[in-house]
Motif scaffolding. Structure first.
Motif, PDB file in Angstrom:
ATOM      1  N   GLU A   2       7.640  -3.051   6.986  1.00 55.10           N
ATOM      2  CA  GLU A   2       6.382  -2.855   7.688  1.00 55.10           C
ATOM      3  C   GLU A   2       6.295  -1.465   8.306  1.00 55.10           C
ATOM      4  N   LEU A   3       7.427  -0.945   8.788  1.00 55.39           N
ATOM      5  CA  LEU A   3       7.424   0.417   9.320  1.00 55.39           C
ATOM      6  C   LEU A   3       7.093   1.410   8.216  1.00 55.39           C
ATOM      7  N   GLY A   4       7.711   1.249   7.048  1.00 53.09           N
ATOM      8  CA  GLY A   4       7.422   2.147   5.933  1.00 53.09           C
ATOM      9  C   GLY A   4       5.970   2.078   5.497  1.00 53.09           C
ATOM     10  N   ARG A   5       5.415   0.874   5.475  1.00 50.03           N
ATOM     11  CA  ARG A   5       4.006   0.730   5.098  1.00 50.03           C
ATOM     12  C   ARG A   5       3.092   1.378   6.138  1.00 50.03           C
ATOM     13  N   ALA A   6       3.468   1.265   7.408  1.00 48.23           N
ATOM     14  CA  ALA A   6       2.674   1.912   8.455  1.00 48.23           C
ATOM     15  C   ALA A   6       2.718   3.429   8.314  1.00 48.23           C
ATOM     16  N   VAL A   7       3.905   3.969   8.066  1.00 48.61           N
ATOM     17  CA  VAL A   7       4.039   5.417   7.872  1.00 48.61           C
ATOM     18  C   VAL A   7       3.209   5.869   6.673  1.00 48.61           C
ATOM     19  N   GLY A   8       3.270   5.101   5.578  1.00 44.94           N
ATOM     20  CA  GLY A   8       2.491   5.443   4.384  1.00 44.94           C
ATOM     21  C   GLY A   8       0.996   5.405   4.650  1.00 44.94           C
ATOM     22  N   THR A   9       0.543   4.471   5.479  1.00 43.36           N
ATOM     23  CA  THR A   9      -0.874   4.367   5.793  1.00 43.36           C
ATOM     24  C   THR A   9      -1.333   5.543   6.641  1.00 43.36           C
ATOM     25  N   PHE A  10      -0.486   5.977   7.566  1.00 42.53           N
ATOM     26  CA  PHE A  10      -0.811   7.183   8.336  1.00 42.53           C
ATOM     27  C   PHE A  10      -0.935   8.391   7.396  1.00 42.53           C
ATOM     28  N   GLY A  11      -0.052   8.491   6.416  1.00 42.35           N
ATOM     29  CA  GLY A  11      -0.142   9.584   5.453  1.00 42.35           C
ATOM     30  C   GLY A  11      -1.448   9.550   4.679  1.00 42.35           C
ATOM     31  N   PHE A  12      -1.895   8.339   4.319  1.00 45.26           N
ATOM     32  CA  PHE A  12      -3.167   8.186   3.600  1.00 45.26           C
ATOM     33  C   PHE A  12      -4.333   8.604   4.485  1.00 45.26           C
ATOM     34  N   LEU A  13      -4.252   8.330   5.787  1.00 52.27           N
ATOM     35  CA  LEU A  13      -5.289   8.777   6.715  1.00 52.27           C
ATOM     36  C   LEU A  13      -5.376  10.297   6.728  1.00 52.27           C
ATOM     37  N   GLU A  14      -4.237  10.968   6.721  1.00 58.85           N
ATOM     38  CA  GLU A  14      -4.234  12.427   6.715  1.00 58.85           C
ATOM     39  C   GLU A  14      -4.881  12.977   5.449  1.00 58.85           C
ATOM     40  N   GLU A  15      -4.563  12.381   4.304  1.00 58.78           N
ATOM     41  CA  GLU A  15      -5.176  12.830   3.051  1.00 58.78           C
ATOM     42  C   GLU A  15      -6.681  12.588   3.075  1.00 58.78           C
ATOM     43  N   THR A  16      -7.106  11.446   3.613  1.00 59.14           N
ATOM     44  CA  THR A  16      -8.531  11.131   3.688  1.00 59.14           C
ATOM     45  C   THR A  16      -9.267  12.138   4.566  1.00 59.14           C
ATOM     46  N   LEU A  17      -8.668  12.531   5.678  1.00 55.00           N
ATOM     47  CA  LEU A  17      -9.283  13.542   6.537  1.00 55.00           C
ATOM     48  C   LEU A  17      -9.416  14.872   5.805  1.00 55.00           C
ATOM     49  N   THR A  18      -8.409  15.228   5.025  1.00 50.45           N
ATOM     50  CA  THR A  18      -8.474  16.471   4.246  1.00 50.45           C
ATOM     51  C   THR A  18      -9.654  16.449   3.292  1.00 50.45           C
ATOM     52  N   GLN A  19      -9.845  15.329   2.581  1.00 49.07           N
ATOM     53  CA  GLN A  19     -10.950  15.213   1.626  1.00 49.07           C
ATOM     54  C   GLN A  19     -12.298  15.216   2.342  1.00 49.07           C
ATOM     55  N   PHE A  78       3.207  -5.925  15.552  1.00 52.18           N
ATOM     56  CA  PHE A  78       2.662  -4.663  16.056  1.00 52.18           C
ATOM     57  C   PHE A  78       2.409  -3.704  14.892  1.00 52.18           C
ATOM     58  N   LEU A  79       3.383  -3.584  14.004  1.00 54.53           N
ATOM     59  CA  LEU A  79       3.257  -2.661  12.879  1.00 54.53           C
ATOM     60  C   LEU A  79       2.154  -3.101  11.920  1.00 54.53           C
ATOM     61  N   ARG A  80       2.039  -4.392  11.708  1.00 54.12           N
ATOM     62  CA  ARG A  80       0.997  -4.895  10.808  1.00 54.12           C
ATOM     63  C   ARG A  80      -0.387  -4.636  11.387  1.00 54.12           C
ATOM     64  N   GLN A  81      -0.549  -4.878  12.679  1.00 58.77           N
ATOM     65  CA  GLN A  81      -1.850  -4.638  13.289  1.00 58.77           C
ATOM     66  C   GLN A  81      -2.165  -3.148  13.290  1.00 58.77           C
ATOM     67  N   THR A  82      -1.155  -2.333  13.566  1.00 61.60           N
ATOM     68  CA  THR A  82      -1.362  -0.891  13.519  1.00 61.60           C
ATOM     69  C   THR A  82      -1.878  -0.461  12.152  1.00 61.60           C
ATOM     70  N   ARG A  83      -1.247  -0.979  11.112  1.00 65.63           N
ATOM     71  CA  ARG A  83      -1.657  -0.614   9.745  1.00 65.63           C
ATOM     72  C   ARG A  83      -3.108  -1.023   9.481  1.00 65.63           C
ATOM     73  N   GLN A  84      -3.492  -2.214   9.920  1.00 64.95           N
ATOM     74  CA  GLN A  84      -4.859  -2.678   9.703  1.00 64.95           C
ATOM     75  C   GLN A  84      -5.864  -1.802  10.451  1.00 64.95           C
ATOM     76  N   GLU A  85      -5.513  -1.397  11.652  1.00 60.00           N
ATOM     77  CA  GLU A  85      -6.414  -0.543  12.419  1.00 60.00           C
ATOM     78  C   GLU A  85      -6.558   0.837  11.770  1.00 60.00           C
ATOM     79  N   ILE A  86      -5.472   1.358  11.204  1.00 64.41           N
ATOM     80  CA  ILE A  86      -5.546   2.657  10.532  1.00 64.41           C
ATOM     81  C   ILE A  86      -6.410   2.558   9.283  1.00 64.41           C
ATOM     82  N   ILE A  87      -6.327   1.439   8.571  1.00 65.05           N
ATOM     83  CA  ILE A  87      -7.180   1.235   7.398  1.00 65.05           C
ATOM     84  C   ILE A  87      -8.656   1.274   7.808  1.00 65.05           C
ATOM     85  N   HIS A  88      -8.991   0.659   8.942  1.00 65.38           N
ATOM     86  CA  HIS A  88     -10.368   0.711   9.431  1.00 65.38           C
ATOM     87  C   HIS A  88     -10.774   2.154   9.730  1.00 65.38           C
TER      88      HIS A  88
END
Length: 278
Positions: A108-125, A233-243
């Protein structure tokens, strides 16, 4: 108590604020960081304790005298230790130092880190789309074109916090006025950036009986993260980042533009040149 800078601090002077996550709550981040006196109560113990485990990790090493020194020189220092110690790295527990947490925690930590990375790429685009489609006066075009490569380079290379500032500015320049929805989005993105730094850069301490762990992390404002983190906590964090990712994409598509890199609806932001095919 004396901290790492040898300054005496009163432990009681540091107020630690904890927040528990509740289902469906927004991403709570600011409360995870204690006051700016956190450096006064740094726990200088190792982040992974080794007592009570069956694998000894220290081995005794006999200090060998310098071959070039004389016998009298070897014993001239009465305070020199006879023995030294080093890590027996071949006898460490399997998966050390992550061996005390369940595998699902690290997943779950790795998935959360990966989701944060996807947020950064989305902001770039999004920054690319907004700066490309912004309308300029004739007198502004030449200067804007000169600055544009630097803006895009920063969007790719900046850390998340700086990306958010560039995204905020790009929205305001594109639409002249920022809506309350945009203000709220930027606030949530900044909260997420604080949490991202702790999640991605923290050193995870031993879990408690409920599987919760507090990462050792202190930010540039000298605040330490002090909220216990578990799988939920990590799962909810990931869901919030997806939003948040969806909200950033909506910022572009609601202006009538196709989000870069997608096959969604809207006007194409940048037509690819076919000059190579001619």
């Amino acid at each position: 108590m004396v901290d790492i800078f040898d300054r005496e601090r009163d432990v009681a002077a540091v107020e630690v604020i904890e927040h528990s996550l509740t289902g469906g709550a927004n991403l709570p981040t600011r409360g995870h960081l204690a006051s700016d006196d956190a450096l006064g109560v740094i726990d200088c113990c190792p982040s992974v304790r080794i007592s009570g485990i069956s694998h000894p990790i220290f081995m005794k090493v006999r200090r060998m005298p310098d071959a070039d020194s004389t016998k009298s020189e070897r014993h001239s220092d009465a305070t020199a230790p006879e023995d030294t110690f080093s890590i027996d790295r071949y006898n460490l527990p399997k998966d050390f130092p992550t061996h005390r947490h369940d595998a699902i925690f690290w997943e779950e930590l790795g998935r959360a880190v990966g989701t944060f990375g996807f947020l950064e790429e989305t902001l770039t685009q999004a920054i690319f789309a907004l700066t490309t489609t912004r309308e300029y006066d004739d007198t502004e075009i030449e200067a804007a074109l000169e600055k544009w490569p630097g803006v895009l380079e920063k969007a790719v290379t900046d850390a998340l916090g700086a990306q958010i500032a560039t995204f905020d500015r790009a929205v305001r320049d594109h639409t002249s006025t920022a809506s309350e929805t945009h203000e709220e989005l930027v606030s949530k993105l900044r909260d997420a950036a604080e949490l991202r730094n702790a999640v991605c850069h923290g050193s995870w301490r031993l879990p408690d009986d409920e599987g919760r762990s507090i990462p050792f992390y202190i930010d540039r404002k000298r605040r330490r993260f002090d909220t216990p983190v578990d799988v939920d906590f990590l799962r909810q964090t990931r869901q919030e980042i997806i939003h948040l990712v969806a909200d950033v994409i909506d910022t572009v598509t609601r202006l009538g533009w196709q989000f870069p890199g997608s096959a969604g609806p809207g006007k194409v932001v940048w037509e690819k040149s076919n000059s190579r095919e001619r």
